[in-house]
Write a protein that holds these residues in place. Structure first.
Motif, PDB file in Angstrom:
ATOM      1  N   MET A   1     -16.238  -6.122  -7.177  1.00  0.00           N
ATOM      2  CA  MET A   1     -15.195  -5.704  -7.374  1.00  0.00           C
ATOM      3  C   MET A   1     -14.421  -5.112  -5.994  1.00  0.00           C
ATOM      4  N   LEU A   2     -13.049  -5.384  -5.751  1.00  0.00           N
ATOM      5  CA  LEU A   2     -12.531  -4.761  -4.607  1.00  0.00           C
ATOM      6  C   LEU A   2     -11.819  -3.436  -5.048  1.00  0.00           C
ATOM      7  N   THR A   3     -12.159  -2.216  -4.388  1.00  0.00           N
ATOM      8  CA  THR A   3     -11.491  -1.025  -4.711  1.00  0.00           C
ATOM      9  C   THR A   3     -10.560  -0.859  -3.373  1.00  0.00           C
ATOM     10  N   ILE A   4      -9.516  -0.281  -3.705  1.00  0.00           N
ATOM     11  CA  ILE A   4      -8.480  -0.258  -2.551  1.00  0.00           C
ATOM     12  C   ILE A   4      -7.369   0.737  -2.995  1.00  0.00           C
ATOM     13  N   THR A   5      -6.811   1.516  -1.988  1.00  0.00           N
ATOM     14  CA  THR A   5      -6.014   2.603  -2.290  1.00  0.00           C
ATOM     15  C   THR A   5      -4.563   1.880  -2.513  1.00  0.00           C
ATOM     16  N   ARG A   6      -3.782   2.573  -3.222  1.00  0.00           N
ATOM     17  CA  ARG A   6      -2.204   1.923  -3.558  1.00  0.00           C
ATOM     18  C   ARG A   6      -1.762   1.894  -2.149  1.00  0.00           C
ATOM     19  N   GLU A   7      -1.803   2.854  -1.193  1.00  0.00           N
ATOM     20  CA  GLU A   7      -0.954   2.882   0.201  1.00  0.00           C
ATOM     21  C   GLU A   7      -1.580   1.395   0.542  1.00  0.00           C
ATOM     22  N   LEU A   8      -2.742   1.129   0.734  1.00  0.00           N
ATOM     23  CA  LEU A   8      -3.009  -0.045   1.691  1.00  0.00           C
ATOM     24  C   LEU A   8      -2.648  -1.355   0.501  1.00  0.00           C
ATOM     25  N   ARG A   9      -2.483  -1.334  -0.468  1.00  0.00           N
ATOM     26  CA  ARG A   9      -2.111  -2.577  -1.447  1.00  0.00           C
ATOM     27  C   ARG A   9      -0.380  -2.521  -1.339  1.00  0.00           C
ATOM     28  N   ASP A  10       0.155  -1.483  -1.174  1.00  0.00           N
ATOM     29  CA  ASP A  10       1.516  -1.525  -1.015  1.00  0.00           C
ATOM     30  C   ASP A  10       2.033  -2.042   0.480  1.00  0.00           C
ATOM     31  N   GLN A  11       1.176  -1.717   1.505  1.00  0.00           N
ATOM     32  CA  GLN A  11       1.377  -2.035   2.757  1.00  0.00           C
ATOM     33  C   GLN A  11       0.987  -3.807   2.986  1.00  0.00           C
ATOM     34  N   ILE A  12       0.150  -4.339   2.393  1.00  0.00           N
ATOM     35  CA  ILE A  12       0.075  -5.610   2.132  1.00  0.00           C
ATOM     36  C   ILE A  12       1.070  -6.539   1.436  1.00  0.00           C
ATOM     37  N   VAL A  13       1.424  -5.679   0.367  1.00  0.00           N
ATOM     38  CA  VAL A  13       2.693  -6.398  -0.449  1.00  0.00           C
ATOM     39  C   VAL A  13       3.939  -6.379   0.647  1.00  0.00           C
ATOM     40  N   ALA A  14       4.313  -5.223   1.041  1.00  0.00           N
ATOM     41  CA  ALA A  14       5.296  -4.918   2.011  1.00  0.00           C
ATOM     42  C   ALA A  14       5.367  -6.020   3.187  1.00  0.00           C
ATOM     43  N   HIS A  15       3.982  -6.353   3.567  1.00  0.00           N
ATOM     44  CA  HIS A  15       4.134  -7.127   4.904  1.00  0.00           C
ATOM     45  C   HIS A  15       4.534  -8.533   4.336  1.00  0.00           C
ATOM     46  N   ALA A  16       4.205  -8.845   3.274  1.00  0.00           N
ATOM     47  CA  ALA A  16       4.260 -10.386   2.383  1.00  0.00           C
ATOM     48  C   ALA A  16       5.528 -10.541   2.193  1.00  0.00           C
ATOM     49  N   ARG A  17       6.453  -9.448   1.730  1.00  0.00           N
ATOM     50  CA  ARG A  17       7.977  -9.454   1.334  1.00  0.00           C
ATOM     51  C   ARG A  17       8.495  -9.643   2.832  1.00  0.00           C
ATOM     52  N   GLN A  18       8.186  -9.030   4.067  1.00  0.00           N
ATOM     53  CA  GLN A  18       9.204  -8.880   5.081  1.00  0.00           C
ATOM     54  C   GLN A  18       8.994 -10.293   5.699  1.00  0.00           C
ATOM     55  N   ARG A  39      -8.339   0.570   7.165  1.00  0.00           N
ATOM     56  CA  ARG A  39      -7.379   0.571   8.146  1.00  0.00           C
ATOM     57  C   ARG A  39      -6.365  -0.813   7.978  1.00  0.00           C
ATOM     58  N   PHE A  40      -5.137  -0.534   7.892  1.00  0.00           N
ATOM     59  CA  PHE A  40      -4.267  -2.019   7.794  1.00  0.00           C
ATOM     60  C   PHE A  40      -3.936  -2.539   9.122  1.00  0.00           C
ATOM     61  N   ILE A  41      -4.212  -3.628   9.188  1.00  0.00           N
ATOM     62  CA  ILE A  41      -4.012  -4.413  10.826  1.00  0.00           C
ATOM     63  C   ILE A  41      -3.170  -5.722  10.324  1.00  0.00           C
ATOM     64  N   PRO A  42      -1.756  -5.652  10.289  1.00  0.00           N
ATOM     65  CA  PRO A  42      -1.150  -6.631  10.002  1.00  0.00           C
ATOM     66  C   PRO A  42      -1.337  -7.783  11.324  1.00  0.00           C
ATOM     67  N   PHE A 120      -1.032 -10.058  -6.911  1.00  0.00           N
ATOM     68  CA  PHE A 120      -2.266  -9.749  -5.943  1.00  0.00           C
ATOM     69  C   PHE A 120      -3.340  -9.740  -6.592  1.00  0.00           C
ATOM     70  N   ARG A 121      -4.303 -10.733  -6.096  1.00  0.00           N
ATOM     71  CA  ARG A 121      -5.474 -10.852  -6.472  1.00  0.00           C
ATOM     72  C   ARG A 121      -6.497 -10.958  -5.335  1.00  0.00           C
ATOM     73  N   SER A 122      -7.691 -10.604  -5.749  1.00  0.00           N
ATOM     74  CA  SER A 122      -8.890 -10.804  -4.677  1.00  0.00           C
ATOM     75  C   SER A 122      -9.916 -11.695  -4.959  1.00  0.00           C
ATOM     76  N   PHE A 123     -10.671 -12.321  -4.316  1.00  0.00           N
ATOM     77  CA  PHE A 123     -11.444 -13.256  -4.246  1.00  0.00           C
ATOM     78  C   PHE A 123     -12.943 -13.334  -3.137  1.00  0.00           C
ATOM     79  N   ARG A 124     -13.936 -13.732  -3.681  1.00  0.00           N
ATOM     80  CA  ARG A 124     -15.093 -13.979  -2.513  1.00  0.00           C
ATOM     81  C   ARG A 124     -15.072 -15.593  -2.438  1.00  0.00           C
TER      82      ARG A 124
END
Length: 142
Positions: A1-18, A39-42, A120-124
């Motif tokens: 399972m991936l455990t991620i903060t809402r802030e990091l998830r939101d940063q990923i989604v914002a980057h995808a939309r941008q 740490r978010f690294i676009p 928003f989905r996660s895979f191995r």
């Protein structure tokens, strides 16, 4: 399972939309061995394509040196799909070379650059085998 903060998830989604209609890509780094993204690294999609992403080789080398210097791992490798579901393509699978990483895909097919529904989905991905995993969104890590 991936455990991620809402802030990091939101940063990923914002980057995808941008970056829509091109695919966005990047990394979430975390302390070596922790499995915890912090740490978010676009990154720049060197392919600048709506159907394909590619890390710039120079940027990737710089990133791995920085991760080494900071004693971090690439915990999450993410990218977006702009017209298809959030599921790894054959190309995505062939490029998956971090067996310990979570591969996150965000689909902006429904929302594009705007607010609205996204997936928003996660895979191995290990040795070409794709396994979807649950994602737990938390406010902070306990």
């Amino acid at each position: 399972m991936l455990t991620i903060t809402r802030e990091l998830r939101d940063q990923i989604v914002a980057h995808a939309r941008q970056d829509h209609p091109d695919e966005a890509c990047g990394v979430l780094a975390g302390p070596a061995g922790s499995g915890r993204p912090e740490r978010f690294i676009p990154m720049l999609n060197a392919a600048r394509s709506p159907t394909f992403y590619e890390f710039d080789s120079g940027d990737l080398l710089k990133l791995y040196r920085e991760l080494d210097d900071r004693d971090e791992d690439p915990v999450v490798i993410y990218h977006s799909h702009t017209a298809t579901e959030a599921y790894p393509s054959r190309t995505d699978i062939s490029y998956a070379n971090e067996p310990g990483a979570h591969y996150v895909l965000v689909s902006t097919a429904e929302c594009g650059n705007d607010e609205g529904p996204f997936s928003f989905r996660s895979f191995r991905i290990v040795d070409g085998v794709v396994t979807e995993e649950d994602v737990e969104i938390v406010e902070t890590y306990a």
